[in-house]
Scaffold this active site. Structure first.
Site, PDB file in Angstrom:
ATOM      1  CB  SER A  50      -1.002  -0.191   1.151  1.00  0.00           C
ATOM      2  OG  SER A  50       0.204   0.287   2.094  1.00  0.00           O
ATOM      3  CG  ASP A  83      -3.716  -2.941  -1.324  1.00  0.00           C
ATOM      4  OD1 ASP A  83      -4.657  -2.921  -2.390  1.00  0.00           O
ATOM      5  OD2 ASP A  83      -3.597  -3.566  -0.432  1.00  0.00           O
ATOM      6  CG  HIS A  84      -6.577   0.498  -1.668  1.00  0.00           C
ATOM      7  ND1 HIS A  84      -7.691   0.159  -2.338  1.00  0.00           N
ATOM      8  CD2 HIS A  84      -6.560  -0.723  -1.079  1.00  0.00           C
ATOM      9  CE1 HIS A  84      -8.448  -0.333  -2.022  1.00  0.00           C
ATOM     10  NE2 HIS A  84      -7.716  -1.194  -1.129  1.00  0.00           N
ATOM     11  CD  GLU A 141     -11.977   0.250  -4.514  1.00  0.00           C
ATOM     12  OE1 GLU A 141     -10.866  -0.043  -4.422  1.00  0.00           O
ATOM     13  OE2 GLU A 141     -13.122   1.115  -4.135  1.00  0.00           O
ATOM     14  CB  SER A 224     -11.125 -10.857   1.684  1.00  0.00           C
ATOM     15  OG  SER A 224     -11.689 -10.321   0.645  1.00  0.00           O
ATOM     16  CB  SER A 225      -9.153 -10.486   6.906  1.00  0.00           C
ATOM     17  OG  SER A 225      -7.774 -10.390   6.414  1.00  0.00           O
ATOM     18  CG  ASN A 265      -6.695  -7.452  -2.403  1.00  0.00           C
ATOM     19  OD1 ASN A 265      -6.379  -8.017  -3.389  1.00  0.00           O
ATOM     20  ND2 ASN A 265      -6.453  -6.056  -2.448  1.00  0.00           N
TER      21      ASN A 265
HETATM   22  P1  13P Z   1      -8.378  -6.600   4.587  1.00  0.00           P
HETATM   23  O1  13P Z   1      -8.063  -5.632   6.088  1.00  0.00           O
HETATM   24  O2  13P Z   1      -9.128  -7.932   4.864  1.00  0.00           O
HETATM   25  O3  13P Z   1      -7.192  -7.778   5.221  1.00  0.00           O
HETATM   26  O4  13P Z   1      -8.138  -6.334   3.151  1.00  0.00           O
HETATM   27  C1  13P Z   1      -6.790  -5.974   2.558  1.00  0.00           C
HETATM   28  C2  13P Z   1      -6.924  -5.321   1.568  1.00  0.00           C
HETATM   29  O5  13P Z   1      -7.969  -5.292   0.971  1.00  0.00           O
HETATM   30  C3  13P Z   1      -6.046  -4.304   0.970  1.00  0.00           C
HETATM   31  O6  13P Z   1      -6.492  -3.990  -0.076  1.00  0.00           O
HETATM   32  O1  G3H Z   2      -5.989  -1.905   1.555  1.00  0.00           O
HETATM   33  C1  G3H Z   2      -5.824  -1.583   2.948  1.00  0.00           C
HETATM   34  C2  G3H Z   2      -4.469  -2.511   2.904  1.00  0.00           C
HETATM   35  O2  G3H Z   2      -5.445  -3.334   4.816  1.00  0.00           O
HETATM   36  C3  G3H Z   2      -3.216  -1.758   3.626  1.00  0.00           C
HETATM   37  O3  G3H Z   2      -3.807  -0.742   5.550  1.00  0.00           O
HETATM   38  O4  G3H Z   2      -2.718   1.427   4.444  1.00  0.00           O
HETATM   39  O5  G3H Z   2      -2.604   0.435   6.400  1.00  0.00           O
HETATM   40  O6  G3H Z   2      -1.209  -0.158   4.830  1.00  0.00           O
HETATM   41  P1  G3H Z   2      -2.828  -0.111   5.026  1.00  0.00           P
HETATM   42 ZN    ZN Z   3      -8.086  -3.179  -0.182  1.00  0.00          ZN
END
Ligand code: 13P
Ligand code: G3H
Ligand code: ZN
Length: 323
Positions: A50, A83-84, A141, A224-225, A265
């Site tokens: 991220s 990521d994001h 997204e 998706s945790s 994810n």
């Molecule tokens: P969780 O917080 O459910 O693990 O999601 C992670 C995620 O979507 C990272 O982009």
């Molecule tokens: O998408 C979110 C991930 O869990 C990353 O989180 O921005 O705290 O690193 P973070």
């Molecule tokens: Zn995410």
């Protein structure tokens, strides 16, 4: 062979009808845990960073740690994914050598207000043009995923934040993205659902609808945790104070995989596994202070959790698909 693009990994996953975890990394031990799990289960890997991870570890450290992973585990096909990302984060990731980026154009620059469809399309197209010219894949997204994006848990999600299946068709056509992250009621972080979710809050039907209209598009599930109850119990047993909460059940993810979900994810479960191990270690060994000892426990717990996910998502046994 070790470094591959997201597109390559998800195209193979579609042929084999399996999902691939996108696991977040911030430090050396998290990367090692994922690679160890991949070696143990013979899985392809998506390492994702991220913007917060890149700031925390420093871009250079994190990038070179991930490259080290591809050298130490050359038999494991590995994607380096942003990521994001904002537009700036995506472009710098491409320049640095990531093989995949996620442009998160669903929110405006304040990272709170939902962006208009047109704004999302415009920024996504810019990133696609830049990344594809350099052979880098793009995930985008549509809809708003809870947690980091709106400060709300899934229970607070407005139904108009969910991905609209018809708009998804238009979005994929207009932008040419390689993978589409959809909003189906999941949220980031540990507080997702107050009880085990049913179809009214975790709207798997949306995925089925989107997959019907876009059978050739790789769908991504964020947030998706699964928030394992035993990890919450361990954290709280050893001094933690996490309130009751539920994640996305593995069987719902597997249902998604049957309907076009190719990337799943997971970040929070990693954080829980590491924290549970370290809390237990500190209580049981109050005399110890060598970080290598408790980080070994944390890394092993993280690896065990990730190996379970790799088996559950179906990527286990598929590292050889890419040779
Ligand atoms: P969780 O917080 O459910 O693990 O999601 C992670 C995620 O979507 C990272 O982009
Ligand atoms: O998408 C979110 C991930 O869990 C990353 O989180 O921005 O705290 O690193 P973070
Ligand atoms: Zn995410």
């Amino acid at each position: 062979m070790a470094l591959i693009t997201l597109r390559e990994v998800l195209d193979k996953a579609a042929v084999g009808n399996y999902g691939v975890g996108g696991f977040n990394v911030n430090n050396m031990e998290q990367i090692q845990a994922i690679m160890d799990a991949a070696r143990e289960t013979n899985s392809p890997v998506i390492l994702q960073a991220s913007r917060g991870a890149r700031t925390y570890a420093n871009d250079k450290f994190l990038y070179h740690l991930m490259i080290a992973a591809t050298e130490v585990y050359p038999e494991i096909p590995t994607v380096l994914h942003q990521d994001h990302g904002s537009k700036e984060a995506c472009l710098s990731a491409v320049d640095m050598g990531f093989t995949s980026v996620m442009i998160d154009g669903s929110l405006q620059a304040d990272h709170k207000t939902p962006a208009s469809y047109e704004e999302n399309v415009a920024v996504t197209k810019e990133v696609v043009a830049y990344a594809h010219a350099k052979g880098v894949s793009v995930e985008a997204e549509l809809g708003v995923i809870g947690g980091i994006e709106d400060g709300a848990g899934a229970g607070d999600m407005k139904s108009d934040y969910l991905t609209d299946p018809d708009q998804a068709v238009q979005f994929v056509e207009e932008t040419g993205v390689d993978a589409l992250a959809v909003a189906i009621g999941t949220s980031h972080g540990v507080y997702k659902f107050a009880e085990k979710p049913d179809g009214s809050v975790l709207v798997m039907d949306r995925i089925i609808e989107i997959n019907k209209r876009l059978p050739n598009t790789h769908i991504v599930m964020h947030g998706s945790s699964s928030v394992p109850q035993e990890l919450l119990a361990q954290i709280n047993q050893y001094g933690g104070q996490i309130k009751p909460t539920f994640g996305v059940p593995i069987e719902e993810i597997q249902l998604g995989i049957q309907h076009g979900v190719r990337k799943v994810n997971v970040d929070t479960d990693t954080r829980l596994a590491i924290t549970a191990a370290i809390r237990k270690f500190f209580i049981e060994h109050p005399d110890k202070f060598d970080p290598r000892e408790y980080m070994t426990e944390a890394r092993t717990a993280n690896k065990v959790m990730i190996a379970e996910r790799m088996k559950a998502f179906g990527q286990a046994g598929h590292a050889g698909d890419f040779s």
